[in-house]
Write a protein that holds these residues in place. Structure first.
Motif, PDB file in Angstrom:
ATOM      1  N   LYS A   9       0.722  -1.123   0.029  1.00  0.00           N
ATOM      2  CA  LYS A   9      -0.029   0.023  -0.087  1.00  0.00           C
ATOM      3  C   LYS A   9       0.604   1.103  -0.110  1.00  0.00           C
ATOM      4  CE  LYS A   9      -4.706  -1.793   2.031  1.00  0.00           C
ATOM      5  NZ  LYS A   9      -4.951  -1.542   2.547  1.00  0.00           N
ATOM      6  N   TYR A  10       1.860   1.217   0.585  1.00  0.00           N
ATOM      7  CA  TYR A  10       2.360   2.035   0.852  1.00  0.00           C
ATOM      8  C   TYR A  10       4.332   1.461   0.445  1.00  0.00           C
ATOM      9  CZ  TYR A  10      -0.681   4.722   3.550  1.00  0.00           C
ATOM     10  OH  TYR A  10      -1.883   5.042   3.707  1.00  0.00           O
ATOM     11  N   VAL A  88       0.312   8.264  -6.610  1.00  0.00           N
ATOM     12  CA  VAL A  88      -0.524   7.323  -6.298  1.00  0.00           C
ATOM     13  C   VAL A  88      -0.388   6.107  -7.695  1.00  0.00           C
ATOM     14  CG1 VAL A  88      -2.214   5.662  -5.151  1.00  0.00           C
ATOM     15  CG2 VAL A  88      -1.165   7.418  -4.704  1.00  0.00           C
ATOM     16  N   PHE A  90      -2.655   3.078  -8.945  1.00  0.00           N
ATOM     17  CA  PHE A  90      -3.863   2.620  -8.708  1.00  0.00           C
ATOM     18  C   PHE A  90      -4.185   0.975 -10.377  1.00  0.00           C
ATOM     19  CE2 PHE A  90      -6.616   4.204  -5.805  1.00  0.00           C
ATOM     20  CZ  PHE A  90      -6.154   5.323  -6.161  1.00  0.00           C
ATOM     21  N   PHE A 105     -11.794  -0.616  -8.994  1.00  0.00           N
ATOM     22  CA  PHE A 105     -10.735  -0.246  -8.740  1.00  0.00           C
ATOM     23  C   PHE A 105      -9.773  -0.692  -7.419  1.00  0.00           C
ATOM     24  CE2 PHE A 105      -9.432   3.281 -11.925  1.00  0.00           C
ATOM     25  CZ  PHE A 105     -10.402   3.689 -12.063  1.00  0.00           C
ATOM     26  N   GLY A 106      -8.117  -0.793  -7.660  1.00  0.00           N
ATOM     27  CA  GLY A 106      -7.768  -1.258  -5.978  1.00  0.00           C
ATOM     28  C   GLY A 106      -7.739  -0.220  -4.834  1.00  0.00           C
ATOM     29  N   PRO A 107      -6.914  -0.215  -3.996  1.00  0.00           N
ATOM     30  CA  PRO A 107      -6.817   1.075  -2.726  1.00  0.00           C
ATOM     31  C   PRO A 107      -5.477   1.885  -3.089  1.00  0.00           C
ATOM     32  CG  PRO A 107      -6.267  -1.954  -1.973  1.00  0.00           C
ATOM     33  CD  PRO A 107      -6.751  -1.222  -3.390  1.00  0.00           C
ATOM     34  N   GLY A 108      -5.282   1.016  -4.722  1.00  0.00           N
ATOM     35  CA  GLY A 108      -4.073   2.400  -4.568  1.00  0.00           C
ATOM     36  C   GLY A 108      -2.552   1.814  -4.206  1.00  0.00           C
ATOM     37  N   THR A 109      -1.335   2.506  -4.615  1.00  0.00           N
ATOM     38  CA  THR A 109       0.025   2.316  -4.173  1.00  0.00           C
ATOM     39  C   THR A 109       0.403   3.566  -3.749  1.00  0.00           C
ATOM     40  OG1 THR A 109      -0.128  -0.482  -4.794  1.00  0.00           O
ATOM     41  CG2 THR A 109       2.205   1.089  -4.413  1.00  0.00           C
ATOM     42  N   ARG A 110       0.476   4.486  -2.419  1.00  0.00           N
ATOM     43  CA  ARG A 110       0.747   5.353  -2.657  1.00  0.00           C
ATOM     44  C   ARG A 110       2.943   4.953  -2.831  1.00  0.00           C
ATOM     45  NH1 ARG A 110      -0.113  10.418  -1.525  1.00  0.00           N
ATOM     46  NH2 ARG A 110      -2.428   9.928  -0.939  1.00  0.00           N
TER      47      ARG A 110
END
Lengths: 114, 117
Positions: A9-10, A88, A90, A105-110
Motif C-alpha cells: 500500500k505504501y 499513487v 491504482f 479499483f484497488g486501494p492504490g499504492t502510494r
C-alpha cells in the motif's frame, strides 16, 4: 473479501532503485488496468491487459513494464526509479474489455521516490 | 484527442442540500459512455453513476442523478440530500470503444466536494 488488492500500500524508495507493485483480483474478470494518479490528483491510464495480452499501452517510459502471469494478476515493475514517479498507482479490473464495463479499483499504492 | 473538463476545482454544500458538479467533454464520437467516480479520503475509486450516450434518458442512482446534454457535450452530476459521507473528490470520465479513445477512460481533473454539517 477483497475484490481488487494491491501490495504494497505504501512504498518509499531511493532514486535509481527497481521496485514492483502487485495486483490481484478475485472477481473472475478478464481485463485489468494500471492507472497513475499524480500529486494534483490527475488520473491517467498506463496499461491494460485482457486475458494476459496487452491492449492499451499509453505513452509511458520503458522503465515501466507490466506483467500478467495469469488473468487474475497484473504486476507493475519499475526500473531506475525517478523523483517524478512519485504518485499513487491504482490497479483496476473489469469483466471484459470495453469502456461500457464497470471498472473496480484497488486501494492504490502510494509510491514515494526520494 | 478526447478531453474532459471539470471547471470547479472545489465545491461545498450544506448537509441535506443539493449540489451540482459540472463536467464538459470534447469528442467527435457518437457512441460513448460517461461516468462519475468518487474518491473519498480512503483513496478508493468508486463508480457513482454512468450514462450511455445513445440513451436520452438521464441516469439516476438513488440521490445521484445526471443532466446529460449531448449536443452541448455536458454531463453534470446532481447530489440531492447531501450527506457527510458524500465528501470526496469526484471525477468525471469519458470512454469510447473506437477512435482515439479505444477502450480507455479519460478522466477530468476532479472536483473536491466538502459537505458542511
Amino acid at each position: 473479501d477483497t475484490a481488487v488488492s494491491q501490495t504494497p500500500k505504501y512504498l518509499v524508495t531511493q532514486m535509481g532503485n527497481d521496485k514492483s507493485i502487485k495486483c490481484e483480483q478475485n472477481l473472475g474478470h478478464d481485463t485489468m488496468y494500471w492507472y497513475k494518479q499524480d500529486s494534483k490528483k490527475f488520473l491517467k491510464i498506463m496499461f491494460s491487459y485482457n486475458n494476459k495480452e496487452l491492449i492499451i499501452n499509453e505513452t509511458v517510459p520503458n522503465r515501466f513494464s507490466p506483467k500478467s502471469p495469469d488473468k487474475a494478476h497484473l504486476n507493475l515493475h519499475i526500473n531506475s526509479l525517478e523523483l517524478g514517479d512519485s504518485a499513487v498507482y491504482f490497479c483496476a479490473s473489469s469483466q471484459h474489455t470495453g469502456v461500457q464495463e464497470t471498472q473496480y479499483f484497488g486501494p492504490g499504492t502510494r509510491l514515494l521516490v526520494l | 484527442a478526447q478531453t474532459v473538463t471539470q471547471s470547479q476545482p472545489e465545491m461545498s454544500v450544506q448537509e441535506a442540500e443539493t449540489v451540482t458538479l459540472s463536467c464538459t467533454y470534447d469528442t467527435s464520437e457518437s457512441d460513448y459512455y460517461l461516468f462519475w467516480y468518487k474518491q473519498p479520503p480512503s483513496r478508493q475509486m468508486i463508480l457513482v453513476i454512468r450514462q450511455e450516450a445513445y440513451k436520452q434518458q438521464n441516469a439516476t442512482e438513488n440521490r445521484f442523478s445526471v443532466n446529460f446534454q449531448k449536443a452541448a457535450k455536458s454531463f453534470s452530476l446532481k447530489i440531492s440530500d447531501s450527506q457527510l459521507g458524500d465528501a470526496a473528490m469526484y471525477f468525471c470520465a469519458y470512454g469510447s470503444n473506437s477512435g482515439g479513445s479505444n477502450y480507455k477512460l479519460t478522466f477530468g481533473k476532479g472536483t473536491l466536494l466538502t459537505v458542511n454539517p
